[in-house]
Enzyme design. Sequence first.
Site, PDB file in Angstrom:
ATOM      1  N   THR B  40       0.721  -1.278   0.000  1.00 40.81           N
ATOM      2  CA  THR B  40       0.000   0.000   0.000  1.00 40.81           C
ATOM      3  C   THR B  40       0.736   1.304   0.000  1.00 40.81           C
ATOM      4  O   THR B  40       1.780   1.480   0.617  1.00 40.81           O
ATOM      5  CB  THR B  40      -0.924   0.060   1.236  1.00 40.81           C
ATOM      6  OG1 THR B  40      -1.756  -1.055   1.201  1.00 40.81           O
ATOM      7  CG2 THR B  40      -1.794   1.273   1.225  1.00 40.81           C
ATOM      8  N   ASP B  56      -3.795   3.185  -3.500  1.00 38.42           N
ATOM      9  CA  ASP B  56      -3.558   2.280  -4.638  1.00 38.42           C
ATOM     10  C   ASP B  56      -4.483   1.071  -4.467  1.00 38.42           C
ATOM     11  O   ASP B  56      -5.340   1.074  -3.587  1.00 38.42           O
ATOM     12  CB  ASP B  56      -2.083   1.853  -4.694  1.00 38.42           C
ATOM     13  CG  ASP B  56      -1.756   0.859  -3.606  1.00 38.42           C
ATOM     14  OD1 ASP B  56      -1.271  -0.241  -3.921  1.00 38.42           O
ATOM     15  OD2 ASP B  56      -2.004   1.172  -2.427  1.00 38.42           O
ATOM     16  N   ARG B  58      -3.428  -2.562  -4.715  1.00 39.69           N
ATOM     17  CA  ARG B  58      -2.780  -3.887  -4.740  1.00 39.69           C
ATOM     18  C   ARG B  58      -2.781  -4.510  -3.346  1.00 39.69           C
ATOM     19  O   ARG B  58      -2.433  -3.849  -2.373  1.00 39.69           O
ATOM     20  CB  ARG B  58      -1.339  -3.749  -5.235  1.00 39.69           C
ATOM     21  CG  ARG B  58      -0.551  -5.054  -5.202  1.00 39.69           C
ATOM     22  CD  ARG B  58       0.855  -4.874  -5.685  1.00 39.69           C
ATOM     23  NE  ARG B  58       0.912  -4.703  -7.138  1.00 39.69           N
ATOM     24  CZ  ARG B  58       2.049  -4.551  -7.813  1.00 39.69           C
ATOM     25  NH1 ARG B  58       3.197  -4.556  -7.177  1.00 39.69           N
ATOM     26  NH2 ARG B  58       2.035  -4.411  -9.120  1.00 39.69           N
ATOM     27  N   LYS B  72      -9.353  -0.062  -0.900  1.00 39.73           N
ATOM     28  CA  LYS B  72      -8.736   0.299   0.375  1.00 39.73           C
ATOM     29  C   LYS B  72      -9.381   1.512   1.017  1.00 39.73           C
ATOM     30  O   LYS B  72      -8.996   1.902   2.117  1.00 39.73           O
ATOM     31  CB  LYS B  72      -7.243   0.585   0.168  1.00 39.73           C
ATOM     32  CG  LYS B  72      -6.533  -0.622  -0.370  1.00 39.73           C
ATOM     33  CD  LYS B  72      -5.061  -0.437  -0.428  1.00 39.73           C
ATOM     34  CE  LYS B  72      -4.482  -1.566  -1.266  1.00 39.73           C
ATOM     35  NZ  LYS B  72      -3.060  -1.528  -1.395  1.00 39.73           N
ATOM     36  N   GLY B  86      -1.949  -2.223   6.020  1.00 36.66           N
ATOM     37  CA  GLY B  86      -1.681  -3.197   7.068  1.00 36.66           C
ATOM     38  C   GLY B  86      -2.250  -4.547   6.702  1.00 36.66           C
ATOM     39  O   GLY B  86      -2.331  -4.898   5.539  1.00 36.66           O
ATOM     40  N   SER B 168       3.631   0.987   2.923  1.00 34.52           N
ATOM     41  CA  SER B 168       5.019   0.763   2.524  1.00 34.52           C
ATOM     42  C   SER B 168       5.486   1.810   1.520  1.00 34.52           C
ATOM     43  O   SER B 168       6.674   2.102   1.410  1.00 34.52           O
ATOM     44  CB  SER B 168       5.185  -0.635   1.940  1.00 34.52           C
ATOM     45  OG  SER B 168       4.280  -0.791   0.880  1.00 34.52           O
ATOM     46  N   ASP B 205       7.424   1.644  -5.104  1.00 30.04           N
ATOM     47  CA  ASP B 205       7.270   0.643  -4.059  1.00 30.04           C
ATOM     48  C   ASP B 205       6.685  -0.637  -4.657  1.00 30.04           C
ATOM     49  O   ASP B 205       5.676  -0.596  -5.346  1.00 30.04           O
ATOM     50  CB  ASP B 205       6.329   1.187  -2.967  1.00 30.04           C
ATOM     51  CG  ASP B 205       6.024   0.149  -1.925  1.00 30.04           C
ATOM     52  OD1 ASP B 205       4.859   0.071  -1.515  1.00 30.04           O
ATOM     53  OD2 ASP B 205       6.945  -0.579  -1.533  1.00 30.04           O
ATOM     54  N   SER B 208       2.967  -1.673  -3.685  1.00 33.88           N
ATOM     55  CA  SER B 208       1.813  -0.893  -4.161  1.00 33.88           C
ATOM     56  C   SER B 208       1.766  -1.002  -5.667  1.00 33.88           C
ATOM     57  O   SER B 208       2.798  -1.124  -6.322  1.00 33.88           O
ATOM     58  CB  SER B 208       1.958   0.592  -3.813  1.00 33.88           C
ATOM     59  OG  SER B 208       2.370   0.748  -2.506  1.00 33.88           O
TER      60      SER B 208
END
Lengths: 204, 275
Positions: B40, B56, B58, B72, B86, B168, B205, B208
């Site tokens: 995320t 995002d 994923r 999300k 999380g 992240s 990242d 994500s």
Amino acid sequence: MSGIFEYNGGSIVGMKGKNCIAMACDRRFGQQMSTITTNYQKVFKIQDNILLALSGLNSDIHTFYALMEKEINLYNLKENRKMKPTTFANLVASALYERRFGPFFVTPIVAGLENGKPILATYDSIGCKSDLDDFQVGGTGGNYIYGACEAFFKPDLSPEELEEVIGQSLVSGCDRDSLSGWGGVVYVLTEQKLTVKILKTKQT
Amino acid sequence: MQYLDNYLQSKGGYDYTNVKRNELMKAQGFKEMPFTKTGTTIVGVLFDGGVVMAADTRATAGSIVADKNCEKLHTLAPNIWAAGAGTAADLHHQCAHFNAKLKLQRLNLNRQSRVNEVITKLTSKLFPYRGHIGVALIIGGIDCNGPQLASVSPHGNYVYHPFQSMGSGSLAALGILEAKFQDGLTKQQAIDLAIEAIEAGIFHDMGSGSNVDVVAITKDGVDYKRNIRQYNAKSYQRQVPYDFPINNTPALKKYQFDIEKQELTEVGQEMEIIE
């Protein structure tokens, strides 16, 4: 020792079609590198329009299935009606999350037909429901079956075509996984009937 | 009989009956499967008259992408939304739980839910669990005290700030936000800034990816744009599609269960059965 989910092995896959759904599973039941039987049932018919496939630790597969059978029987007795597939999908998520800090080592897939519309949901072992995709996989061979599904799957397949696609995806995936295989079973559910096909695969 | 007593007395909440068995298995050396995490990037940006949140789409399980297009951004109240990073199961169930709790309170008190109320309830729930409930949320909403934006960490810490990022990919997103945020943005500027911050997270990242979801909350209402940007759409058409012939996969047996008649029959003759 490897992971808890790799102790018994096994793979499951579910797919949506046009007004139908299909589930497939392998038939192996092993203890790490040994194979105990080659006819273990991993897909269960919860109701005429709901199928539940379970992969992971076999003792938890059995316990979780018994728990879901109990829940749906009590629901039928209390409410005097059948449970809808979306309700059952939420029930599975809640039952898994209830054991958040001592989880069942299973990754279920729920498939059903609600008013002719296909429903498919998968979960991680603590109840994170994911129901937006047209195919879902689980088990030790799951990642290999993902690859086969991405290649073979098309949206809105008829029940006969879906049976072929899911069978081929399962067999291709299980051939790359040493802990799954020893046969396959394909279940295709439409509004009128449920067909069960026991596949012939390589015997290794 | 004791099982029945336990069942009848179950008052909800968490069930710890499997914990002892699981600890024994771990002591023997077994490793658990990773839970689905939302790797995320999530951001929140406060603007003149409201708040914008973006995320995002994923969800990962270890290094496999478990869900390419998950949601999300969750509703906690008609005027308060939460973006979550999380452990995915914790996020989904805790947000659903708080949604219901707040609705019940609104029905009892006949008052709009407030952002600081949500923060207090959340942190009070999370702190006793010492971070084991893995939810990192950005809460944004508009109430009688104006637009507010706060972030809550899994241990129960909360921070109010005009721009937030978590997950992240938060460092990548924070770079964009620190450089380009100003007070007094308009709604469209805030949305563009949030999307740019998520883009940075998606590209830099690995946890994500996929698409961007945005929600803008003002006192006129909520504007939810699902998949406002798509970066990972399949851009090719397979030239020669796989078309399997019907009834071609060899089988040992085939059964048919007719639902209306509730009859099971064996089907055999129409298809090729190899001995």
